[in-house]
Design an enzyme around this catalytic site. Structure first.
Site, PDB file in Angstrom:
ATOM      1  N   CYS A   1     -43.348  29.856  34.297  1.00 20.27           N
ATOM      2  CA  CYS A   1     -43.623  31.278  34.484  1.00 20.27           C
ATOM      3  C   CYS A   1     -42.407  31.942  35.126  1.00 20.27           C
ATOM      4  O   CYS A   1     -41.872  31.448  36.120  1.00 20.27           O
ATOM      5  CB  CYS A   1     -44.852  31.449  35.376  1.00 20.27           C
ATOM      6  SG  CYS A   1     -45.237  33.174  35.766  1.00 20.27           S
TER       7      CYS A   1
ATOM      8  N   CYS B   1     -50.802  33.026  33.471  1.00 17.45           N
ATOM      9  CA  CYS B   1     -50.323  31.973  34.353  1.00 17.45           C
ATOM     10  C   CYS B   1     -51.453  31.636  35.324  1.00 17.45           C
ATOM     11  O   CYS B   1     -52.024  32.529  35.952  1.00 17.45           O
ATOM     12  CB  CYS B   1     -49.089  32.432  35.114  1.00 17.45           C
ATOM     13  SG  CYS B   1     -48.561  31.271  36.383  1.00 17.45           S
TER      14      CYS B   1
ATOM     15  N   CYS C   1     -50.201  32.722  39.213  1.00 14.45           N
ATOM     16  CA  CYS C   1     -50.009  34.108  39.655  1.00 14.45           C
ATOM     17  C   CYS C   1     -50.776  35.135  38.819  1.00 14.45           C
ATOM     18  O   CYS C   1     -50.789  36.310  39.156  1.00 14.45           O
ATOM     19  CB  CYS C   1     -48.523  34.460  39.679  1.00 14.45           C
ATOM     20  SG  CYS C   1     -47.768  34.661  38.049  1.00 14.45           S
TER      21      CYS C   1
ATOM     22  N   CYS D   1     -49.036  31.806  21.411  1.00 14.97           N
ATOM     23  CA  CYS D   1     -47.991  32.772  21.067  1.00 14.97           C
ATOM     24  C   CYS D   1     -47.567  33.472  22.365  1.00 14.97           C
ATOM     25  O   CYS D   1     -48.278  34.329  22.873  1.00 14.97           O
ATOM     26  CB  CYS D   1     -48.551  33.757  20.052  1.00 14.97           C
ATOM     27  SG  CYS D   1     -47.348  34.872  19.366  1.00 14.97           S
TER      28      CYS D   1
END
Length: 161
Positions: free
Chosen positions: A76, A124, A127, A148
């Site tokens: 991330c 994510c 977060c 994707c």
């Protein structure tokens, strides 16, 4: 009798609607990393902020991560949480980095209805940043899934040799 039937239907509809919507959009408190909008704006580039915090989408074929083939981990861009391994990456032809599976515990799923129909949104798990969407048109010989992802939502860390 007729009014009791309609009352029962209304109660059932309200219960299903409320229960279903509670699971569709995560609350920010569900995520380990908590920051204000101002903090995110200060830490992220404009592109990263647009995608990760405003659920935007980058232009297809615009990410350098489309061409990454070397062994490593995609993390991330906001919190460095490990998301995907190169070994699960494939060329979907869509213009966005695509994977057939995430790293276990790396992503969180939500529902996105912005286009007038439901899509499975991928966030994510650490977060809550928007990464992209998952579809059921991936490689049938593996998982059949196509994660994707927006390249601007991730960074690539090559494997150590």
């Amino acid at each position: 009798m007729k009014s009791s039937f309609y009352f029962l239907i209304a109660i059932c509809f309200a219960f299903v609607s409320c229960n279903g919507n509670a699971q569709k959009k995560p609350k920010s408190e569900q995520f380990e990393i908590q920051k204000t909008d101002a903090e995110w704006k200060k830490e992220l580039s404009a592109e990263e902020y647009y995608i990760l915090r405003q659920a935007g989408t980058e232009k297809p074929f615009s990410s350098d991560l489309n061409n990454v083939k070397e062994a490593g981990t995609f993390v991330c861009a906001a919190c460095k949480n490990p998301l995907f391994k190169t070994k699960h990456k494939f060329d979907s032809g869509t213009g966005w980095p695509s994977f057939d599976q995430p790293i276990e515990g790396g992503v969180f799923y939500s529902t996105d209805n912005k286009l007038g129909y439901s899509r499975n949104e991928v966030l994510c798990a650490k977060c809550g940043g928007h990464l992209g969407h998952v579809f059921n048109d991936g490689p049938p010989e593996t998982t059949g899934k196509r994660y994707c992802m927006n390249g601007d939502a991730m960074n690539f860390i090559p494997a150590e040799k």
